[in-house]
Design an enzyme around this catalytic site. Structure first.
Site, short mmCIF file in Angstrom:
data_model
loop_
_atom_site.label_atom_id
_atom_site.label_comp_id
_atom_site.label_asym_id
_atom_site.label_seq_id
_atom_site.Cartn_x
_atom_site.Cartn_y
_atom_site.Cartn_z
N ASP A 1 0.88 -1.07 -0.07
CA ASP A 1 -0.30 0.09 -0.03
C ASP A 1 1.02 1.39 0.03
OD1 ASP A 1 -2.22 1.86 0.83
OD2 ASP A 1 -3.35 0.06 1.03
N HIS B 1 2.36 1.84 -3.15
CA HIS B 1 1.21 2.66 -3.77
C HIS B 1 1.79 4.28 -3.99
CE1 HIS B 1 -2.20 -0.32 -3.14
NE2 HIS B 1 -1.26 -0.82 -3.71
#
Ligand SMILES: *[C@@H]1O[C@H](CO)[C@@H](O)[C@H](O)[C@H]1NC(C)=O
Ligand SMILES: *[C@@H]1O[C@H](CO)[C@@H](O)[C@H](O)[C@H]1NC(C)=O
Ligand SMILES: *[C@@H]1O[C@H](CO)[C@@H](O)[C@H](O)[C@H]1NC(C)=O
Ligand SMILES: *[C@@H]1O[C@H](CO)[C@@H](O)[C@H](O)[C@H]1NC(C)=O
Ligand SMILES: *[C@@H]1O[C@H](CO)[C@@H](O)[C@H](O)[C@H]1NC(C)=O
Ligand SMILES: *[C@@H]1O[C@H](CO)[C@@H](O)[C@H](O)[C@H]1NC(C)=O
Length: 407
Positions: free
Chosen positions: A227, A250
């Site tokens: 993430d 991310h």
């Protein structure tokens, strides 16, 4: 002071120091206020739960009137939930040289919100080159965040709450079940050379999350995860992020903001000299639609290198990852005084720059300078998409930014 008085004072101080030394002996094991957990019974066999011994070492150090050190020396430890609770009488150092593993069974960590917690500590140093392994593989399979929209049921690896004037250095966090490192309500904390590693497909394993904290410096972190590498939530103020490498992951994010009613402003964020590789986003500011009013201001991003990043620059005020928002109502989080300077590298899609601000609170004072992003795909050169923003463009950029009419 006369010489007699001086001599008396010296003797008095000497006696005082003897008393202090003998007290310290009762409190700690070993010299100079060091408590080695192995010397007080930690098994370090990688199977027996050493958490209670480690926490008892902390409690001794925490009640010591002079700064002391808990040493988790080289070796393999298994440890259940640990709460390093303050306030302490003096600064405490925790030197982790060993590798500490969490139980992989989630039920063994249900007793508190994070696996390892530091709470209400002033003057903490956490260092030593060791690691915290959350053993999250089982937990990722059971993560139902995407279905429920609630993602807080799994434990963070390392959580710092109300920790002040502290330093975290040369620590590794592996395979957390949820966020790796979380700072909440902290002040004046530096994280230096933190390493984070989890697989690309591990769900919600954000690298470092900061919320409601002031004066946080993150420097030289190496983050690979599933993430956001770094996410700065509401109430992040005076946060500097420097020399971070990210990927997989991310990207580096401010937000998401505007999901809850009592959020605090984000003020003063600098992200500099970071490299992102193979990530969907580079630098992203994200706010939810249909949000209460909020503020994100004084945010500056510069000297950023991207390698094969899908969207290197992204403001997304319609962030709705699980598609269960009232998309029709705009975000009311006001974004202002934002700059993106000296970005270079390759974009994995043609739409390299997306500034999608809210019609309910258009972005103001947005500046882009020297944006050099290459897209080598079949559909030609890199381009941008803009809404509800009129940025100032300076320097030499390789692509047109907000040139046409806005979408
Ligand atoms: C910030 O914390 C560091 C310890 O990491 C300390 O040396 C410094 O004095 C603190 N700064 C302020 C302004 O309190
Ligand atoms: C963080 O970095 C900034 C800029 O590099 C510096 O001015 C500030 O003193 C640092 N703060 C801490 C807590 O180290
Ligand atoms: C930039 O960050 C890298 C780590 O990615 C570091 O090695 C380098 O020294 C930093 N450069 C500057 C000028 O701070
Ligand atoms: C570029 O990134 C994508 C993921 O966004 C990945 O599938 C692809 O393999 C990467 N390409 C290279 C050359 O690394
Ligand atoms: C924009 O942000 C910078 C850095 O935080 C700050 O120094 C400056 O005063 C801000 N400008 C305005 C107009 O608020
Ligand atoms: C190129 O554009 C076409 C039509 O818009 C689209 O279907 C295709 O996915 C694009 N290819 C890439 C690599 O972005």
């Amino acid at each position: 002071m006369g010489s007699k008085m001086m001599a008396r004072a010296t003797i008095f101080l000497y006696v005082l120091s003897l008393v202090a030394a003998s007290r310290a002996k009762g409190v700690s094991v070993g010299g100079q206020g060091e408590i080695d957990v192995k010397q007080i019974g930690a098994k370090a066999d990688g199977r027996s739960d050493d958490s209670q011994i480690i926490v008892s070492a902390w409690q001794k150090a925490c009640t010591s009137p002079s700064p002391s050190t808990v040493v988790i020396s080289k070796g393999s430890y298994m440890a259940g939930p640990m709460n390093f609770q303050g306030p302490c009488k003096a600064g405490v150092n925790v030197r982790v040289e060993g590798a500490i593993k969490a139980p992989s069974d989630i039920n063994k960590l249900k007793s508190q919100g994070a696996w390892v917690m530091f709470q209400n500590v002033d003057g903490l140093t956490l260092s030593g080159g060791g690691s915290f392994d959350g053993q999250g593989a089982l937990a990722w399979k059971e993560n139902d965040c995407a279905q429920t929209g609630k993602c807080n049921s799994l434990p963070t690896n390392l959580q710092f709450t109300s920790v002040t004037n502290s330093h975290i250095q040369d620590i590794t966090s592996l395979n957390s079940k949820l966020f790796h490192v979380e700072l909440l309500n902290c002040k004046n904390v530096t994280l230096q050379h933190v390493t984070i590693n989890a697989p690309e497909d591990s769900l919600n394993t954000d690298g470092i999350h900061v919320g409601r904290s002031t004066g946080v410096n993150i420097t030289g972190a190496d983050i690979r995860t599933g993430d956001d590498c770094v996410s700065l939530g509401d109430g992040s103020q005076q946060v500097n992020v420097e020399g971070v490498t990210c990927g997989p992951g991310h990207g580096i994010s401010v937000g998401s903001l505007g999901k809850y009613h009592d959020e605090q402003p984000v003020v003063g964020v600098t992200v500099r000299n970071c490299t992102l590789t193979n990530t969907p986003n580079g630098i992203r500011v994200k706010t939810w639609p249909a949000s209460p009013s909020g503020v994100a201001t004084n945010m500056h991003f510069e000297d950023i290198t991207v390698k094969n990043v899908s969207t290197p620059i992204l403001i997304d005020q319609n962030y709705c990852p699980y598609n269960n928002c009232e998309q029709k109502l705009p975000s009311k989080v006001k974004i202002s005084n934002v700059s993106f300077r000296n970005f270079q590298g390759t974009s994995a899609t043609a739409l390299a720059v997306k500034l999608l601000c809210s019609r309910g609170a258009p972005c103001q004072q947005v500046e882009l300078a020297d944006i050099n992003l290459k897209y080598d795909g079949e559909n030609g050169t890199a381009t941008s998409q803009c809404a509800n923003v009129k940025p100032t463009i300076t320097g030499k950029s390789s692509l047109p930014i907000c040139a046409g009419s806005q979408s």
